[in-house]
Design an enzyme around this catalytic site. Structure first.
Site, PDB file in Angstrom:
ATOM      1  N   TYR A   7      14.547   2.692 -27.329  1.00 40.92           N
ATOM      2  CA  TYR A   7      13.959   4.081 -27.223  1.00 40.92           C
ATOM      3  C   TYR A   7      14.319   4.562 -25.970  1.00 40.92           C
ATOM      4  O   TYR A   7      14.358   5.932 -26.023  1.00 40.92           O
ATOM      5  CB  TYR A   7      12.779   4.334 -27.965  1.00 40.92           C
ATOM      6  CG  TYR A   7      11.795   3.496 -26.984  1.00 40.92           C
ATOM      7  CD1 TYR A   7      11.376   4.081 -25.595  1.00 40.92           C
ATOM      8  CD2 TYR A   7      11.195   2.192 -27.378  1.00 40.92           C
ATOM      9  CE1 TYR A   7      10.571   3.324 -24.923  1.00 40.92           C
ATOM     10  CE2 TYR A   7      10.343   1.559 -26.448  1.00 40.92           C
ATOM     11  CZ  TYR A   7      10.082   2.031 -25.321  1.00 40.92           C
ATOM     12  OH  TYR A   7       9.253   1.295 -24.589  1.00 40.92           O
ATOM     13  N   GLY A   8      14.818   3.931 -25.180  1.00 43.41           N
ATOM     14  CA  GLY A   8      14.909   4.468 -23.576  1.00 43.41           C
ATOM     15  C   GLY A   8      16.024   4.096 -23.026  1.00 43.41           C
ATOM     16  O   GLY A   8      17.212   4.721 -23.640  1.00 43.41           O
ATOM     17  N   GLU A  82      12.254  -6.203 -19.611  1.00 41.70           N
ATOM     18  CA  GLU A  82      10.888  -5.536 -19.873  1.00 41.70           C
ATOM     19  C   GLU A  82       9.812  -6.131 -19.256  1.00 41.70           C
ATOM     20  O   GLU A  82       8.468  -5.499 -19.598  1.00 41.70           O
ATOM     21  CB  GLU A  82      10.860  -5.157 -21.384  1.00 41.70           C
ATOM     22  CG  GLU A  82      11.993  -4.632 -21.926  1.00 41.70           C
ATOM     23  CD  GLU A  82      12.147  -3.254 -21.743  1.00 41.70           C
ATOM     24  OE1 GLU A  82      11.558  -2.473 -20.849  1.00 41.70           O
ATOM     25  OE2 GLU A  82      13.058  -2.612 -22.108  1.00 41.70           O
TER      26      GLU A  82
END
Length: 156
Positions: A7-8, A82
């Site tokens: 989403y980024g 992440e």
């Protein structure tokens, strides 16, 4: 193969998108555009203007992004990228398909179909982050004016 929802900065057109197709990281195949069925706060935070999806279901917006099918090597790379489990966690979420473009020989899901994929969200954040503006969709060059600082340019 595992499905992940980004989403980024890993989405098409974003600063880290190239990492999804660097074969030294593994293999990734774009399947669909989608959005979370549940609402989450997607905020831009830290001195590096990083997009964070806060693990606070029911707040914020349905978050728009992309579903990729990845191999074990890419999944390990993404977990490392992440900072799982120190900064992010990888959890399974339900997604509503907006447009499916996956491989012709594979499964095809119609718009509006519900599927599942792993998402990276954070339970570790500053106390003021839940009160920051939330977004449906992240764009590093968006109207928010918060310029994303690539990892190679960060000082810590």
């Amino acid at each position: 193969m595992t499905c992940v929802f980004v989403y980024g900065t890993l989405k098409k057109g974003q600063p880290n998108y190239y990492r999804m197709f660097d074969t030294t990281n593994g293999k990734a195949e774009f399947l669909a555009s989608a959005r979370t069925t549940e609402r989450y706060p997607l905020v831009i935070a830290s001195k590096y203007n990083v997009p964070f999806l806060l693990d606070i279901p029911g707040q914020g917006n349905q978050v728009h992004g992309e579903i990729y099918k990845v191999d074990e090597q890419m999944l390990k790379f993404l977990d490392d990228f992440e900072s799982v489990p120190e900064k992010y966690q990888r959890t399974l979420v339900k997604l509503e398909v907006k447009e499916w473009v996956g491989p012709a020989e594979g499964e095809t899901l119609a718009p509006g179909s519900i599927t599942e994929a792993f998402i990276y969200s954070t339970t570790t954040y500053e106390s003021d982050w839940p009160s920051l503006p939330t977004y449906e969709s992240y764009d590093a060059k968006g109207e928010h004016g918060l310029e994303y600082v690539i990892r190679e340019a960060r000082t810590d």
